[in-house]
Write a protein that holds these residues in place. Structure first.
Motif, short mmCIF file in Angstrom:
data_model
loop_
_atom_site.label_atom_id
_atom_site.label_comp_id
_atom_site.label_asym_id
_atom_site.label_seq_id
_atom_site.Cartn_x
_atom_site.Cartn_y
_atom_site.Cartn_z
N GLY A 74 39.56 31.47 35.94
CA GLY A 74 40.33 32.68 35.76
C GLY A 74 41.37 32.89 36.86
O GLY A 74 41.42 32.16 37.85
N THR A 75 42.18 33.89 36.69
CA THR A 75 43.22 34.22 37.67
C THR A 75 42.57 34.79 38.92
O THR A 75 41.71 35.67 38.84
N PRO A 76 42.95 34.29 40.13
CA PRO A 76 42.35 34.84 41.36
C PRO A 76 42.62 36.32 41.49
O PRO A 76 43.70 36.81 41.17
N GLY A 77 41.63 37.05 41.99
CA GLY A 77 41.80 38.47 42.19
C GLY A 77 42.55 38.80 43.48
O GLY A 77 42.89 37.92 44.27
N LYS A 78 42.81 40.04 43.70
CA LYS A 78 43.51 40.48 44.90
C LYS A 78 42.60 40.30 46.11
O LYS A 78 41.40 40.48 46.01
N PRO A 79 43.18 39.95 47.27
CA PRO A 79 42.35 39.80 48.48
C PRO A 79 41.74 41.12 48.88
O PRO A 79 42.38 42.18 48.81
N GLY A 80 40.51 41.07 49.34
CA GLY A 80 39.83 42.28 49.78
C GLY A 80 40.26 42.72 51.17
O GLY A 80 41.06 42.07 51.84
N ALA A 81 39.72 43.83 51.61
CA ALA A 81 40.03 44.36 52.94
C ALA A 81 39.46 43.44 54.02
O ALA A 81 38.43 42.81 53.85
N GLU A 82 40.19 43.35 55.13
CA GLU A 82 39.76 42.49 56.24
C GLU A 82 38.50 43.06 56.89
O GLU A 82 38.43 44.25 57.22
N GLY A 83 37.51 42.23 57.06
CA GLY A 83 36.26 42.66 57.66
C GLY A 83 36.32 42.66 59.18
O GLY A 83 37.30 42.22 59.79
N PRO A 84 35.29 43.15 59.83
CA PRO A 84 35.27 43.17 61.30
C PRO A 84 35.16 41.77 61.87
O PRO A 84 34.66 40.85 61.22
#
Length: 245
Positions: A74-84
């Motif tokens: 499938g199409t890659p999703g949007k990148p998530g928030a940067e973690g600590p």
């Protein structure tokens, strides 16, 4: 005679069907299926019968078929928030030495050098007296302080230093080349009927703000060095050989 009874016979059914005024009229007529009629409005309503819900259950384990082919990605999703940031890892092994790089820009090469002299003779009766100079030949970026007679290190690295003096007849000459407050090398000449030129050289590893200077030392005899106003007999020189990596 028969003509008289014929009208009477015809009227008998009408007379028989008229209700008697002495009887109370019936409430309603009853039939054989009256017990199935709905009750009157004053009677309580019977509880409605609910049909039980029937749910169909399918055992998928019985109906499970063979594993199908893998579908397209499938199409890659949007990148998530940067973690600590995670904890710092262990230091890795030291790598192999790389090849020497190309020569740098000459304009950015670090320099530090000086060459100073003294035209006045000196007779010292004091202990640990700093030798001062009055003539400047080279003093790049003023790293040598003429008022204190000391070289201050602004570029850490390996330095070469040289001291030249002229002894005095029948007088002792005793000098130390100092790094901060530590004696590094000595320049010494015994009393003699002849004056001679003496020299001492050394290479030192300097850190930032280190001091290099010449100190006179007096023992049993007078400490003296010779010079005059015409020629320069006393010189002190130093320059950077290689800056610290």
């Amino acid at each position: 005679m028969s003509g008289f009874f014929l009208p009477v016979l015809l009227l008998l059914p009408l007379v028989a069907s008229v209700p008697s005024p002495s009887r109370s009229p019936p409430k309603y007529c009853r039939r054989c299926c009256d017990h199935l009629d709905p009750p009157l409005s004053n009677s309580p309503r019977p509880v409605a019968y609910q049909t039980p819900e029937v749910r169909t259950f399918i055992n998928m384990t019985i109906l499970k078929g063979d594993k199908g082919d893998r579908g397209e990605r499938g199409t890659p999703g949007k990148p998530g928030a940067e973690g600590p940031s995670g904890p710092r890892g262990a230091i890795g092994p030291k790598g192999s030495k790389g090849q020497a790089g190309a020569p740098g820009d000459p304009c950015k090469t670090q320099h530090s050098s000086f060459s100073v002299g003294r035209r006045k003779a000196l007779h010292s009766d004091d202990y640990y007296q700093a030798l001062l100079f009055d003539t400047v030949f080279v003093n790049i970026d003023e790293h040598f302080n003429m008022f204190k007679g000391k070289f201050y290190c602004y570029v850490p690295g390996i330095y070469f230093f040289n001291i030249n003096i002229h002894t005095w007849n029948f007088k002792e000459t005793y000098l130390h080349l100092m790094q901060n407050e530590r004696e590094q090398v000595i320049l010494y000449a015994q009393p003699s009927d002849r004056s001679i030129m003496q020299s001492q050289s050394v290479m030192l590893s300097l850190e930032l703000n280190d001091e290099v200077w010449v100190r006179l030392f007096k023992r049993e005899r007078e400490n003296a060095i010779y010079s005059d106003d015409v020629d320069v007999y006393i010189t002190f020189n130093g320059y950077l050989v290689a800056p610290a990596a």
